[in-house]
Design an enzyme around this catalytic site. Structure first.
Site, PDB file in Angstrom:
ATOM      1  N   ASP A   1      -4.308  -9.279  13.100  1.00  0.00           N
ATOM      2  CA  ASP A   1      -4.397  -7.868  13.489  1.00  0.00           C
ATOM      3  C   ASP A   1      -3.395  -7.636  14.622  1.00  0.00           C
ATOM      4  O   ASP A   1      -3.612  -8.072  15.752  1.00  0.00           O
ATOM      5  CB  ASP A   1      -5.822  -7.519  13.925  1.00  0.00           C
ATOM      6  CG  ASP A   1      -5.999  -6.015  14.033  1.00  0.00           C
ATOM      7  OD1 ASP A   1      -5.144  -5.353  14.686  1.00  0.00           O
ATOM      8  OD2 ASP A   1      -6.967  -5.480  13.467  1.00  0.00           O
TER       9      ASP A   1
ATOM     10  N   LYS B   1     -10.645  -2.890  18.735  1.00  0.00           N
ATOM     11  CA  LYS B   1      -9.270  -3.386  18.830  1.00  0.00           C
ATOM     12  C   LYS B   1      -8.775  -3.442  20.276  1.00  0.00           C
ATOM     13  O   LYS B   1      -7.767  -4.067  20.552  1.00  0.00           O
ATOM     14  CB  LYS B   1      -8.344  -2.502  18.002  1.00  0.00           C
ATOM     15  CG  LYS B   1      -8.789  -2.402  16.551  1.00  0.00           C
ATOM     16  CD  LYS B   1      -7.655  -2.473  15.604  1.00  0.00           C
ATOM     17  CE  LYS B   1      -8.168  -2.348  14.185  1.00  0.00           C
ATOM     18  NZ  LYS B   1      -7.194  -2.836  13.213  1.00  0.00           N
TER      19      LYS B   1
ATOM     20  N   PHE C   1      -3.938   3.644  15.024  1.00  0.00           N
ATOM     21  CA  PHE C   1      -4.268   4.659  14.032  1.00  0.00           C
ATOM     22  C   PHE C   1      -5.541   4.252  13.303  1.00  0.00           C
ATOM     23  O   PHE C   1      -5.783   3.063  13.122  1.00  0.00           O
ATOM     24  CB  PHE C   1      -3.123   4.817  13.014  1.00  0.00           C
ATOM     25  CG  PHE C   1      -2.106   5.826  13.458  1.00  0.00           C
ATOM     26  CD1 PHE C   1      -1.278   5.547  14.529  1.00  0.00           C
ATOM     27  CD2 PHE C   1      -1.997   7.063  12.829  1.00  0.00           C
ATOM     28  CE1 PHE C   1      -0.351   6.479  14.974  1.00  0.00           C
ATOM     29  CE2 PHE C   1      -1.079   7.997  13.260  1.00  0.00           C
ATOM     30  CZ  PHE C   1      -0.259   7.713  14.328  1.00  0.00           C
TER      31      PHE C   1
ATOM     32  N   ASN D   1       0.843  -1.192   0.000  1.00  0.00           N
ATOM     33  CA  ASN D   1       0.000   0.000   0.000  1.00  0.00           C
ATOM     34  C   ASN D   1       0.883   1.248   0.000  1.00  0.00           C
ATOM     35  O   ASN D   1       2.110   1.141  -0.010  1.00  0.00           O
ATOM     36  CB  ASN D   1      -0.950  -0.038   1.198  1.00  0.00           C
ATOM     37  CG  ASN D   1      -0.193  -0.071   2.495  1.00  0.00           C
ATOM     38  OD1 ASN D   1       0.529   0.867   2.825  1.00  0.00           O
ATOM     39  ND2 ASN D   1      -0.305  -1.171   3.226  1.00  0.00           N
TER      40      ASN D   1
ATOM     41  N   LYS E   1       8.141 -17.720 -10.229  1.00  0.00           N
ATOM     42  CA  LYS E   1       7.379 -16.614 -10.830  1.00  0.00           C
ATOM     43  C   LYS E   1       6.177 -17.159 -11.602  1.00  0.00           C
ATOM     44  O   LYS E   1       6.328 -18.077 -12.424  1.00  0.00           O
ATOM     45  CB  LYS E   1       8.302 -15.828 -11.764  1.00  0.00           C
ATOM     46  CG  LYS E   1       7.623 -14.635 -12.382  1.00  0.00           C
ATOM     47  CD  LYS E   1       8.543 -13.865 -13.307  1.00  0.00           C
ATOM     48  CE  LYS E   1       7.760 -12.778 -14.010  1.00  0.00           C
ATOM     49  NZ  LYS E   1       8.521 -12.148 -15.073  1.00  0.00           N
TER      50      LYS E   1
HETATM   51  O1  C5P Z   1      -8.455  -1.852  10.810  1.00  0.00           O
HETATM   52  P1  C5P Z   1      -7.487  -0.819  10.358  1.00  0.00           P
HETATM   53  O2  C5P Z   1      -6.405  -1.355   9.464  1.00  0.00           O
HETATM   54  O3  C5P Z   1      -8.113   0.414   9.782  1.00  0.00           O
HETATM   55  O4  C5P Z   1      -6.816  -0.349  11.721  1.00  0.00           O
HETATM   56  C1  C5P Z   1      -5.725   0.512  11.747  1.00  0.00           C
HETATM   57  C2  C5P Z   1      -4.905   0.302  12.972  1.00  0.00           C
HETATM   58  O5  C5P Z   1      -4.705  -1.079  13.226  1.00  0.00           O
HETATM   59  C3  C5P Z   1      -3.505   0.857  12.820  1.00  0.00           C
HETATM   60  O6  C5P Z   1      -3.050   1.229  14.096  1.00  0.00           O
HETATM   61  C4  C5P Z   1      -2.732  -0.327  12.259  1.00  0.00           C
HETATM   62  O7  C5P Z   1      -1.345  -0.213  12.516  1.00  0.00           O
HETATM   63  C5  C5P Z   1      -3.351  -1.465  13.015  1.00  0.00           C
HETATM   64  N1  C5P Z   1      -3.397  -2.737  12.292  1.00  0.00           N
HETATM   65  C6  C5P Z   1      -2.620  -3.777  12.730  1.00  0.00           C
HETATM   66  N2  C5P Z   1      -2.682  -4.987  12.097  1.00  0.00           N
HETATM   67  C7  C5P Z   1      -3.518  -5.179  11.051  1.00  0.00           C
HETATM   68  C8  C5P Z   1      -4.317  -4.110  10.596  1.00  0.00           C
HETATM   69  C9  C5P Z   1      -4.235  -2.913  11.235  1.00  0.00           C
HETATM   70  O8  C5P Z   1      -1.858  -3.602  13.668  1.00  0.00           O
HETATM   71  N3  C5P Z   1      -3.557  -6.346  10.461  1.00  0.00           N
END
Ligand code: C5P
Length: 408
Positions: free
Chosen positions: A315, A352, A334, A219, A297
């Site tokens: 997550d 979270k 964030f 991304n 590949k």
């Molecule tokens: O759910 P979302 O990606 O919008 O949440 C953002 C927050 O969760 C950020 O703090 C990001 O670093 C964290 N995050 C994470 N692991 C993931 C997805 C998001 O730590 N797989």
């Protein structure tokens, strides 16, 4: 003399007009040797004693001398300069400069900077003994020390001894080594390094999820905000580990950086580092990875493009926030949103299980930019709105808020 490193600390040195100004040059040398970055400001009286050339050569930066200089103001405005510093040092601090500061004068660059700064000011007075002992000067020093709600003034010296004018008594500027010690004390003490002894883990940048040995999913996170946060926490004394996805930014001074690519690697490195006091998860972690990464590949085939089966990534933030022995005392996440910032950020905060969430409106120009506009939402219902400012400023505000949290 203490030997605390001043690595990454920023000192703005105001050189006033007095014979002791030559000692300010030695002070710059000592500060640089300790790792500090120094910018200098020379008053017109100061320029009668030392040349701007000497200060520029020793600090490695142009010297600021006048209030209204277009070249200077476009490089870094005088207000910004007064905020850039972690500490403002006035050496020599003449009776005139002290009087201006104590009475709110803003009629030249030095006095304006002293009024505009939001940082502590260290004065190294230097003047004739009769001047120093004059009740007006003493009253001005006391007045400066006594201002409430102000960032405060510290004074080093003056020393007693023979003066350039042949008289004897207090008035000689403190020796550069003593001024350096005072600076180290202020920057390394509880005021300057409130997070000393705290461990922090910060994630930053994107993750890269391989499809095959040459392709991947990623991304547009530049990592700038997360790196700025790691820097700001380290500046306040925290021991910081930065777990970073692939970005093109140098490691911040005093921070341990660990490179990772995928979300799972990032998670493993974060877990390895726990327990910590502080976790700031600013990485833009890819939500999905490819199930069954191809070992070779993937070739173009007549049947058309391959279909990729995606599976959910762990997550990391939710994992770190889980109650338990290893849970950091403060977990900050964030939330990048394009609409309904507050509702979405608050929902994410509770889903979270983190303590604070930095809500980020990404409908504007944020990715890769130097500026950011955020709102900090806290579990107890608080919301701090920080209008668009540099990512460095956002990071410093967050780090200061974290320091306040631990102080409380
Ligand atoms: O759910 P979302 O990606 O919008 O949440 C953002 C927050 O969760 C950020 O703090 C990001 O670093 C964290 N995050 C994470 N692991 C993931 C997805 C998001 O730590 N797989």
């Amino acid at each position: 003399m203490t030997t605390a490193s001043l690595s990454g600390r920023k000192v703005l040195l105001i050189v006033g007009g007095g014979i002791a100004a030559y000692k300010a040059l030695e002070l710059v040398r000592l500060l640089k040797k300790s790792g500090a970055e120094v910018m200098s400001l020379l008053t017109s009286a100061g320029a009668e004693f030392v040349t701007p050339m000497s200060l520029a050569a020793l600090t490695g930066h142009p010297v600021r001398q006048a209030l209204f200089m277009p070249e200077d103001e476009t490089a870094m405005g005088h207000i910004e300069l007064s905020r850039w510093a972690d500490l403002v040092v006035v050496a020599p601090a003449t009776a005139g400069l002290i009087a201006k500061a104590a009475n709110g004068f803003a009629d030249d660059l030095a006095s304006t900077t002293l009024l505009a700064t939001d940082k502590k000011v260290l004065l190294a007075p230097a003047m004739n003994v009769r001047m120093w002992l004059h009740p007006a000067v003493q009253a001005n020093v006391e007045r400066l020390k006594g201002f409430d709600g102000f960032h405060g003034v510290a004074v080093v010296g003056p020393d007693e001894g023979e003066m350039a004018c042949g008289e004897f008594g207090p008035g000689r500027m403190a020796e550069p080594t003593a001024i350096l010690s005072a600076i180290q004390g202020l920057l390394a003490g509880p005021d300057g390094r409130p997070l000393a002894g705290r461990r922090a883990v910060v994630t930053a940048g994107p993750t890269f999820e391989p499809i095959d040995p040459v392709r991947g999913l990623t991304n547009r996170s530049s990592g700038k905000q997360g790196y700025a946060i790691a820097t700001a926490l380290a500046e306040l004394g925290a021991e910081v580990t930065l777990v970073s996805g692939p970005v093109a930014i140098d490691a911040p001074v005093g921070v341990t950086r660990i490179w990772v690519e995928s979300a799972r690697e990032m998670q493993a490195e974060v877990q390895k580092y726990l327990p910590a006091d502080i976790a700031v998860m600013s990485a833009a972690v890819a939500d999905w990875r490819v199930d069954g990464v191809a070992s070779g590949k993937i070739k173009k085939a007549p049947g058309g493009p391959p279909s990729l089966a995606l599976i959910e990534n762990p997550d990391i933030l939710a994992g770190v926030s889980k109650p338990g022995k290893a849970r950091p005392k403060l977990v900050v996440g964030f939330a990048a949103e394009t609409s309904d910032l507050e509702a979405n950020a608050r929902a994410k905060l509770s889903r979270k299980g983190c303590d604070w969430i930095v809500g980020n409106d990404v409908s504007d120009d944020v990715f890769g930019a130097d500026g950011n506009a955020v709102t900090l939402f806290t579990k107890d219902g608080g919301a701090d709105v920080w209008p668009r400012q540099s990512k460095t400023e956002v990071a410093r505000k967050l780090a200061a808020k974290i320091a306040d949290h631990f102080k409380a």
